[in-house]
Write a protein that holds these residues in place. Structure first.
Motif, PDB file in Angstrom:
ATOM      1  N   SER A 206       0.830  -1.201   0.000  1.00 40.54           N
ATOM      2  CA  SER A 206       0.000   0.000   0.000  1.00 40.54           C
ATOM      3  C   SER A 206       0.866   1.253   0.000  1.00 40.54           C
ATOM      4  CB  SER A 206      -0.914   0.009   1.224  1.00 40.54           C
ATOM      5  OG  SER A 206      -0.175   0.328   2.385  1.00 40.54           O
ATOM      6  N   ILE A 207       0.281   2.326  -0.459  1.00 44.80           N
ATOM      7  CA  ILE A 207       1.001   3.597  -0.523  1.00 44.80           C
ATOM      8  C   ILE A 207       1.413   4.043   0.872  1.00 44.80           C
ATOM      9  CG2 ILE A 207       0.730   6.043  -1.086  1.00 44.80           C
ATOM     10  CD1 ILE A 207      -0.848   5.206  -3.519  1.00 44.80           C
ATOM     11  N   PHE A 208       0.576   3.764   1.871  1.00 43.21           N
ATOM     12  CA  PHE A 208       0.924   4.150   3.237  1.00 43.21           C
ATOM     13  C   PHE A 208       2.188   3.431   3.708  1.00 43.21           C
ATOM     14  CE2 PHE A 208       0.576   3.592   7.860  1.00 43.21           C
ATOM     15  CZ  PHE A 208       0.616   4.934   8.233  1.00 43.21           C
ATOM     16  N   LYS A 209       2.323   2.154   3.385  1.00 43.47           N
ATOM     17  CA  LYS A 209       3.527   1.412   3.770  1.00 43.47           C
ATOM     18  C   LYS A 209       4.756   1.951   3.038  1.00 43.47           C
ATOM     19  CE  LYS A 209       1.363  -2.966   4.985  1.00 43.47           C
ATOM     20  NZ  LYS A 209       1.229  -4.372   4.614  1.00 43.47           N
ATOM     21  N   GLU A 210       4.590   2.252   1.746  1.00 42.68           N
ATOM     22  CA  GLU A 210       5.702   2.799   0.977  1.00 42.68           C
ATOM     23  C   GLU A 210       6.134   4.149   1.541  1.00 42.68           C
ATOM     24  OE1 GLU A 210       5.051   2.874  -3.237  1.00 42.68           O
ATOM     25  OE2 GLU A 210       4.130   0.884  -3.231  1.00 42.68           O
ATOM     26  N   LEU A 211       5.171   4.994   1.845  1.00 44.07           N
ATOM     27  CA  LEU A 211       5.470   6.304   2.421  1.00 44.07           C
ATOM     28  C   LEU A 211       6.109   6.156   3.796  1.00 44.07           C
ATOM     29  CD1 LEU A 211       5.274   9.328   1.901  1.00 44.07           C
ATOM     30  CD2 LEU A 211       3.024   9.291   2.957  1.00 44.07           C
ATOM     31  N   SER A 212       5.677   5.182   4.555  1.00 43.66           N
ATOM     32  CA  SER A 212       6.259   4.931   5.880  1.00 43.66           C
ATOM     33  C   SER A 212       7.728   4.538   5.768  1.00 43.66           C
ATOM     34  CB  SER A 212       5.492   3.829   6.607  1.00 43.66           C
ATOM     35  OG  SER A 212       4.171   4.218   6.827  1.00 43.66           O
ATOM     36  N   ILE A 213       8.065   3.724   4.774  1.00 44.98           N
ATOM     37  CA  ILE A 213       9.463   3.327   4.568  1.00 44.98           C
ATOM     38  C   ILE A 213      10.311   4.552   4.239  1.00 44.98           C
ATOM     39  CG2 ILE A 213      11.020   2.062   3.037  1.00 44.98           C
ATOM     40  CD1 ILE A 213       8.780  -0.072   2.802  1.00 44.98           C
ATOM     41  N   ILE A 214       9.838   5.367   3.294  1.00 47.11           N
ATOM     42  CA  ILE A 214      10.579   6.567   2.897  1.00 47.11           C
ATOM     43  C   ILE A 214      10.719   7.514   4.088  1.00 47.11           C
ATOM     44  CG2 ILE A 214      10.536   8.619   1.424  1.00 47.11           C
ATOM     45  CD1 ILE A 214      11.082   6.216  -0.243  1.00 47.11           C
ATOM     46  N   PHE A 215       9.639   7.714   4.823  1.00 51.80           N
ATOM     47  CA  PHE A 215       9.659   8.630   5.957  1.00 51.80           C
ATOM     48  C   PHE A 215      10.568   8.118   7.071  1.00 51.80           C
ATOM     49  CE2 PHE A 215       7.547  10.806   9.621  1.00 51.80           C
ATOM     50  CZ  PHE A 215       7.865  12.094   9.219  1.00 51.80           C
ATOM     51  N   ALA A 216      10.565   6.821   7.314  1.00 56.33           N
ATOM     52  CA  ALA A 216      11.437   6.246   8.345  1.00 56.33           C
ATOM     53  C   ALA A 216      12.911   6.432   7.984  1.00 56.33           C
ATOM     54  CB  ALA A 216      11.118   4.763   8.543  1.00 56.33           C
ATOM     55  N   ILE A 217      13.226   6.249   6.725  1.00 56.90           N
ATOM     56  CA  ILE A 217      14.612   6.451   6.289  1.00 56.90           C
ATOM     57  C   ILE A 217      14.992   7.920   6.414  1.00 56.90           C
ATOM     58  CG2 ILE A 217      16.141   6.377   4.275  1.00 56.90           C
ATOM     59  CD1 ILE A 217      14.698   3.766   3.505  1.00 56.90           C
TER      60      ILE A 217
ATOM     61  N   GLU B 224      10.558  -2.594  -5.612  1.00 53.00           N
ATOM     62  CA  GLU B 224       9.103  -2.694  -5.761  1.00 53.00           C
ATOM     63  C   GLU B 224       8.364  -2.220  -4.510  1.00 53.00           C
ATOM     64  OE1 GLU B 224      11.134  -5.463  -6.357  1.00 53.00           O
ATOM     65  OE2 GLU B 224      11.242  -4.917  -8.481  1.00 53.00           O
ATOM     66  N   SER B 225       9.033  -2.258  -3.362  1.00 50.88           N
ATOM     67  CA  SER B 225       8.353  -1.877  -2.122  1.00 50.88           C
ATOM     68  C   SER B 225       8.247  -0.367  -1.932  1.00 50.88           C
ATOM     69  CB  SER B 225       9.040  -2.514  -0.910  1.00 50.88           C
ATOM     70  OG  SER B 225      10.373  -2.090  -0.823  1.00 50.88           O
ATOM     71  N   ILE B 226       8.898   0.414  -2.804  1.00 49.94           N
ATOM     72  CA  ILE B 226       8.759   1.872  -2.717  1.00 49.94           C
ATOM     73  C   ILE B 226       8.525   2.489  -4.091  1.00 49.94           C
ATOM     74  CG2 ILE B 226      10.105   2.157  -0.608  1.00 49.94           C
ATOM     75  CD1 ILE B 226      12.451   3.028  -2.412  1.00 49.94           C
ATOM     76  N   LYS B 227       8.212   1.685  -5.078  1.00 52.63           N
ATOM     77  CA  LYS B 227       8.155   2.151  -6.461  1.00 52.63           C
ATOM     78  C   LYS B 227       7.029   3.158  -6.709  1.00 52.63           C
ATOM     79  CE  LYS B 227       8.689   0.524 -11.111  1.00 52.63           C
ATOM     80  NZ  LYS B 227       9.130  -0.585 -11.900  1.00 52.63           N
TER      81      LYS B 227
ATOM     82  N   SER C 189       7.668   6.533  -4.949  1.00 53.20           N
ATOM     83  CA  SER C 189       8.832   7.174  -5.565  1.00 53.20           C
ATOM     84  C   SER C 189       8.465   7.780  -6.912  1.00 53.20           C
ATOM     85  CB  SER C 189       9.962   6.164  -5.744  1.00 53.20           C
ATOM     86  OG  SER C 189      10.365   5.664  -4.506  1.00 53.20           O
ATOM     87  N   ASN C 190       7.704   7.048  -7.700  1.00 51.99           N
ATOM     88  CA  ASN C 190       7.250   7.588  -8.985  1.00 51.99           C
ATOM     89  C   ASN C 190       6.376   8.819  -8.790  1.00 51.99           C
ATOM     90  OD1 ASN C 190       8.611   5.767 -10.584  1.00 51.99           O
ATOM     91  ND2 ASN C 190       6.903   4.318 -10.640  1.00 51.99           N
TER      92      ASN C 190
ATOM     93  N   TYR D  87       5.866  14.725  -9.445  1.00 54.83           N
ATOM     94  CA  TYR D  87       5.475  16.041  -8.947  1.00 54.83           C
ATOM     95  C   TYR D  87       6.629  16.812  -8.311  1.00 54.83           C
ATOM     96  CZ  TYR D  87       0.812  14.448  -9.957  1.00 54.83           C
ATOM     97  OH  TYR D  87      -0.292  13.985 -10.609  1.00 54.83           O
ATOM     98  N   MET D  88       7.858  16.436  -8.638  1.00 58.17           N
ATOM     99  CA  MET D  88       9.031  17.089  -8.054  1.00 58.17           C
ATOM    100  C   MET D  88       9.060  18.604  -8.289  1.00 58.17           C
ATOM    101  SD  MET D  88      13.101  16.377  -8.444  1.00 58.17           S
ATOM    102  CE  MET D  88      12.893  14.663  -8.676  1.00 58.17           C
TER     103      MET D  88
END
Length: 117
Positions: free
Chosen positions: A2-13, A50-53, A56-57, A62-63
């Motif tokens: 899910s997008i929430f899990k992907e965002l959580s990974i990015i935010f945790a890092i 794949e776990s943050i794809k 990240s896209n 929207y950068m």
């Protein structure tokens, strides 16, 4: 994933990078440390691409929107910039030339290294 899990990974890092930055005896941007941590995690396959794809896209798509506040703050400080336009322009030009030269040398070195391997 899910997008929430992907965002959580990015935010945790990102938060890990900020935490490491606070522990350092000198000032270094936590966001840069976070990018290095993310690069390392992807390189050593601790995190699969794949776990943050998807998130990240989204960020890449929207950068330009993330640069709007920086552009607005530069324009609101134009009176300060206007007084120092020549030194600022000179500094930007010289640093751009040095960066282009450095990148050219690095690419040349890497291409030769790949050919030798």
């Amino acid at each position: 994933m899910s997008i929430f899990k992907e965002l959580s990974i990015i935010f945790a890092i990102y938060l890990s990078g900020e935490g490491i930055s606070l522990l350092l005896p000198f000032h270094f941007p936590g966001s840069i440390i976070g990018m290095f941590l993310l690069f390392s995690a992807l390189h050593f396959k601790w995190i699969r691409l794949e776990s943050i794809k998807r998130i990240s896209n989204f960020f890449l798509k929207y950068m330009p929107l993330f640069f709007i506040p920086a552009g607005v703050s530069v324009m609101s400080s134009f009176t300060l910039i206007e007084k120092n336009i020549i030194p600022i322009s000179l500094t930007l030009a010289i640093s751009a030339i040095f960066m282009l030269a450095f990148i050219a040398l690095a690419v040349d070195y890497l291409v030769k290294r790949v050919k030798d391997a």
